[in-house]
Enzyme design. Structure first.
Site, mmCIF file in Angstrom:
data_model
loop_
_atom_site.group_PDB
_atom_site.id
_atom_site.type_symbol
_atom_site.label_atom_id
_atom_site.label_comp_id
_atom_site.label_asym_id
_atom_site.label_seq_id
_atom_site.Cartn_x
_atom_site.Cartn_y
_atom_site.Cartn_z
ATOM 1 N N ILE A 207 0.820 -1.219 0.000
ATOM 2 C CA ILE A 207 0.000 0.000 0.000
ATOM 3 C C ILE A 207 0.846 1.258 0.000
ATOM 4 C CG2 ILE A 207 -2.009 -1.075 1.093
ATOM 5 C CD1 ILE A 207 -1.079 0.055 3.753
ATOM 6 N N GLY A 208 2.156 1.116 -0.078
ATOM 7 C CA GLY A 208 2.991 2.300 -0.142
ATOM 8 C C GLY A 208 4.433 1.993 0.190
ATOM 9 N N THR A 209 5.278 2.982 -0.031
ATOM 10 C CA THR A 209 6.684 2.876 0.318
ATOM 11 C C THR A 209 7.060 4.077 1.159
ATOM 12 O OG1 THR A 209 7.315 4.011 -1.726
ATOM 13 C CG2 THR A 209 7.290 1.600 -1.768
ATOM 14 N N GLY A 210 7.960 3.846 2.100
ATOM 15 C CA GLY A 210 8.397 4.919 2.975
ATOM 16 C C GLY A 210 9.830 5.290 2.712
ATOM 17 N N GLY A 211 10.448 5.962 3.696
ATOM 18 C CA GLY A 211 11.839 6.339 3.558
ATOM 19 C C GLY A 211 12.724 5.120 3.421
ATOM 20 N N GLY B 43 12.035 0.665 2.999
ATOM 21 C CA GLY B 43 11.108 -0.452 3.026
ATOM 22 C C GLY B 43 9.773 -0.145 2.394
ATOM 23 N N VAL C 125 5.382 -0.890 2.660
ATOM 24 C CA VAL C 125 4.321 -1.086 3.647
ATOM 25 C C VAL C 125 3.231 -1.963 3.026
ATOM 26 C CG1 VAL C 125 2.656 0.032 5.155
ATOM 27 C CG2 VAL C 125 4.817 1.168 4.639
ATOM 28 N N ASP D 128 11.580 14.107 11.647
ATOM 29 C CA ASP D 128 10.993 14.034 10.298
ATOM 30 C C ASP D 128 9.478 14.192 10.386
ATOM 31 O OD1 ASP D 128 10.977 13.850 7.569
ATOM 32 O OD2 ASP D 128 11.075 11.659 7.504
#
Length: 911
Positions: free
Chosen positions: A619-623, A625, A627, A741
């Site tokens: 459902i998404g990517t972070g800084g 890895g 998700v 952040d």
């Protein structure tokens, strides 16, 4: 006799003739003039103008008489085409026959024009809930036929014109929720037909003129939330009064004794003043429903005739200095609420209180009441009982368990003895606080049947025995405090709750017992980390060293700790001599640590829920890895943040991942994302979070449909949630934690649009005994504090700056980069707040919405100060929210500029 009849017939005929004449033909003007004025007002869209150019009577909200001249205009909330002011509408006084003008909530700006006074036939004028500014024009005195005048909820300032006392026909006058100042003019006492007078929520000072008290037709008088001083005058002349609201002022002196003669009075609220003396006899208030005299300086005793008020529903005398014994209250046949807390009552509770079958809430806390708590079994409707902070002794009567409607029971800070009685009959109970007493015996096992129980506090007693095993059946229980008793045996985790050592400390015989069939914890400081978090203990005492290893994993930063983390995550594999690939065959294998969960989630469950981390669940990517969304076998939906194999081998990403684990295991706050568990392994590293249904604040603000759902109230609530989280991190932890952040991408929203702070990969502890320097620049461009461009020193003021950007972005609906880049420019400082707000929403109109937006904007610009020394702390910001601080109270909302918001002297928020 014949003359009288003839005169009467003539009079009636004359009245009818006048009425018909006013309906049939205008006094002055013409339909053409009225049509021109309406169509030039800009209040109707083109579709109406094209079809009704010569017939304004067909416009929505317009009513005409037989001569086609306008008599009624009612446009509240319906046909607004664009914002405009009343001056254009009243150009040339084009509506001589207008009797009814209702523009409530119409978005009007500007001031009320003097031409309003030319509408001589007007009987009803409603301009409430707009953004009108300026003072009330003196020309209003010419509206001699006016019956209703409502200007509630605007930005009107100045004083109340004494000329309003000339409106002899006025029945209702509402000037509340404005910025009116000065005294109440005595001329209002000449409005002998007035039934409703509301001047609340202004800045009125001075005293109440005695002339007001002669308005014999007055039904409702509301002067609350002002700065009125002096003694309350004699009110005996208010023969028809139903409601008197004088709360939140500066009244002193005593209550006039003739107040008890107001037999028609239904509600009396004098709370939050400085009234002194004894409460007078109130036995003559035959119709009274509500009495609120709280937060004053009353002393003496309560007169016994108060128990004769059979119509009384709510009685609040809290926060005073009333003494002696509580009188008999058995005659209050209709009472729902009694609050006598924070006084100096002594003696015992009158036994007839238990006969009040209609009573819903009883608060006698913070007094000096003694003796045994009487039988309460007759309180058939009771929801809340608070008898805390008194001197009750003796035992609790067993009939308390029959109170099936009871939601909250607080008997804390007394001297009650004996065993806790059976509580199984409290079918609706949510909160039980019996702490700081002398209870002994064991915990009744039927507490475990209270399926609605959320909070249970039995701390600081002398309770013995084991903790009932079935506590883990209480799925609703989120808070349990058993500290400082004489409990023994083991304790189970329940309801996915993380227990602090402080909730169990002081029970020297508590221990772990792995044979009882659930994960257990030892109440020994050696088994806790330095945050007081109790961790899982192996079944044999020799393995307590595993806890020490796990604690060092959470707290250490060195590479040795990293190896230890990998060792612990894979310890079960090595114990069974299985490679990672064979873990899948071990049902519910316990290869990683779990907080706030049932402890039985296995690596296999994760793989099955995500189909081996298939891209369809991403459902998404972070800084660092990706998700994933996963539904576990027990039905719970969680979010998984997983490092890919290549990322695991990257030292910076791996360090960020471990840093996030370390940070989140020390944080417990409703506005910080909850970590359910983690797995650290040389081939697989992931975190298990609570799933936030609405995603990030950034995504919501960048979706037009979702952004419009995020109204001003919700946006202010989101900001307050972020404030709560950062205040806790900076000021509520043993060592302050800096997020580093804070961005809208790292603010997540649940299904109720409540905010939590997430993504702690760059967070760090602010140890005053160590260096605060940072080797690398952490954070997201556009949110980083400017001082980090020339210094590597990290302080909590870096988070404060980032928060200011997020707060402003939430109000604007987009990143404020243009505003931030030119803050020192006069052209930017001259911009109005209304010009930079999210244009997808209509400007805030209600008093509460305006207050919230101005509060957030004021705080945001204070946080954006280029000099970190002059930025507020998050604790200071939180206090402004708690105190309901009202910035720029002397400014109209539509007049506030960025320059105003940047003025530190006006804000008084630094520190």
């Amino acid at each position: 006799m014949e003359f009288s009849i003839s005169f009467y017939i003539f009079s009636v005929a004359a009245v009818i003739a006048v009425a018909v004449g006013s309906w049939a033909s205008p006094v002055v003007g013409s339909p053409e003039k009225e049509a021109k004025a309406l169509l030039e007002s800009g209040w109707w869209s083109g579709e109406y103008l094209n079809s009704t150019t010569t017939t304004p009577c067909k416009l929505p909200g317009v009513t005409c008489n037989l001569a086609a001249t306008i008599t009624h205009i009612s446009l509240h909330g319906g046909s607004l085409y664009k914002l405009n002011n009343l001056g254009r509408f009243l150009n040339g006084s084009s509506f001589p026959n207008l009797v009814h003008l209702d523009l409530a909530g119409f978005g009007l700006t500007g001031s009320i024009p003097p031409e309003m006074g030319t509408l001589s036939k007007l009987t009803h004028l409603n301009l409430s809930e707009n953004n009108l500014t300026g003072e009330l024009p003196l020309s209003l005195r010419n509206l001699s036929q006016l019956v209703t005048l409502d200007i509630f909820g605007n930005c009107i300032n100045g004083s109340i014109p004494p000329e309003l006392g000339n409106l002899n026909s006025l029945v209702s006058l509402n000037l509340s929720f404005n910025y009116l100042s000065g005294p109440i003019p005595s001329s209002l006492g000449h409005l002998f037909n007035l039934t409703h007078l509301d001047i609340s929520y202004n800045e009125i000072h001075g005293s109440i003129p005695t002339e007001i008290c002669s308005l014999s037709k007055l039904i409702s008088l509301d002067l609350s939330y002002n700065s009125i001083v002096g003694q309350i005058p004699s009110l005996g002349g208010l023969d028809s009064i139903n409601q008197i609201d004088l709360f939140h002022n500066h009244f002193n002196g005593t209550i006039p004794t003739d107040i008890c003669s107001l037999s028609t009075l239904i509600s009396l609220d004098l709370s939050y003043n400085s009234i002194v003396g004894q409460i007078p006899s109130l036995g003559g208030l035959d119709s009274i429903n509500q009495i609120d005299l709280s937060h004053n300086h009353f002393n003496g005793t309560i007169s016994t005739d108060i128990c004769s008020l059979s119509t009384l529903i709510s009685l609040d005398l809290s926060y005073n200095s009333i003494v002696r014994q509580i009188p008999s209250l058995g005659g209050l046949d209709s009472i729902n609420q009694i609050d006598l807390s924070h006084n100096h009552f002594n003696g015992t509770i009158p036994t007839d209180i238990c006969s009040l079958s209609t009573l819903i809430s009883l608060d006698l806390s913070y007094n000096s009441i003694v003796g045994q708590i009487p039988s309460l079994g007759g309180l058939d409707s009771i929801n809340q009982i608070d008898l805390s902070h008194n001197h009750f002794n003796g035992t609790i009567t067993t009939d308390i368990c029959s109170l099936s409607t009871l939601i909250s029971l607080d008997l804390s800070y007394n001297s009650i003895v004996g065993q806790i009685p059976s509580l199984g009959g409290l079918h609706s109970i949510k909160q039980i606080d019996l702490s700081h007493n002398h209870f002994n015996g064991t915990i009744p096992t039927d507490i475990c049947s209270l399926s609605t129980l959320i909070s249970l506090d039995l701390s600081y007693n002398s309770i013995v025995g084991q903790i009932p095993f079935k506590f883990h059946h209480l799925t609703s229980l989120t808070s349990l405090n058993l500290a400082y008793n004489n409990l023994s045996g083991g304790i189970c985790i329940f309801n996915q709750q993380q227990l602090d050592f402080s909730d169990l400390e002081g029970n020297k015989d508590l221990c772990f017992d792995y044979e009882i069939g659930c994960h257990c914890f030892v109440a020994d400081p050696a088994a806790t980390d330095n945050q007081g978090v109790i961790h899982k203990v192996e079944p044999h005492s020799q393995k307590i060293r595993v806890i020490v290893v796990l604690v060092s994993v959470i707290l250490a930063l060195s590479s040795i700790v990293l190896i230890a983390i990998f060792y612990i995550c894979g310890c079960k594999n090595r114990k069974h001599t299985q490679p990672l690939g064979e873990i899948n065959t071990t049902k519910n294998g316990d290869i990683f640590s779990i907080w706030n969960y049932d402890g039985n989630i296995a690596y296999k469950d994760i793989l099955q829920a995500t189909e081996d981390f298939d891209i369809r669940y991403c459902i998404g990517t972070g800084g660092y890895g990706s998700v994933y969304k996963a539904q576990l076998p027990n039905g719970r939906v969680v979010a998984l943040k997983k490092l890919h194999t290549s990322e695991i081998e990257h030292p910076v990403l791996s360090k960020s991942f471990i840093n996030e684990v370390k940070a989140l295991t020390t944080l417990r706050h409703r506005n910080i994302v909850r970590l359910y568990g983690f797995c650290l392994h040389k081939k697989c590293m992931f975190l298990i979070y609570e799933y936030m249904e609405r995603g990030s604040l950034f995504c919501v603000l960048n979706n037009d449909v979702e952004a419009m759902e995020l109204d001003w109230r919700k946006r202010v609530n989101i900001i307050q949630g972020i404030v709560n989280a950062l205040c806790y991190m900076h000021h509520g932890c043993t060592l302050p934690i800096i997020h580093r952040d804070v961005t809208t991408s790292n603010i997540l929203l649940n299904s109720e649009l409540e905010a939590v702070v997430a993504d702690f990969g760059t967070a760090r502890l602010l140890d005053p005994n160590s260096s605060t320097q940072s080797n690398i620049l952490a954070g997201t461009y556009g949110y980083i504090a400017p001082e980090l461009a020339y210094t590597i020193v990290v302080t909590e003021k870096c988070d404060v700056y980032s928060f200011g950007v997020v707060a402003l972005e939430t109000l604007m609906g987009k990143h404020p980069k243009e505003v931030l880049s030119s803050l020192s420019s006069p052209s930017t400082q001259n911009l109005l707040l209304t010009e930079i707000l999210d244009q997808r929403l209509t400007p805030p109109r209600s008093r509460s919405a305006v207050h919230g937006v101005v509060l957030v904007a004021s705080i945001a610009f204070a946080c954006l100060n280029a000099n970190p020394r002059y930025r507020p702390t998050m604790e200071g910001v939180s206090k402004k929210f708690i105190d309901r601080w009202t910035p720029f109270a002397d400014h109209c909302f539509h007049e506030i500029s960025i320059g105003h918001l940047m003025n530190p002297q006006a804000l008084c928020i630094n520190g």
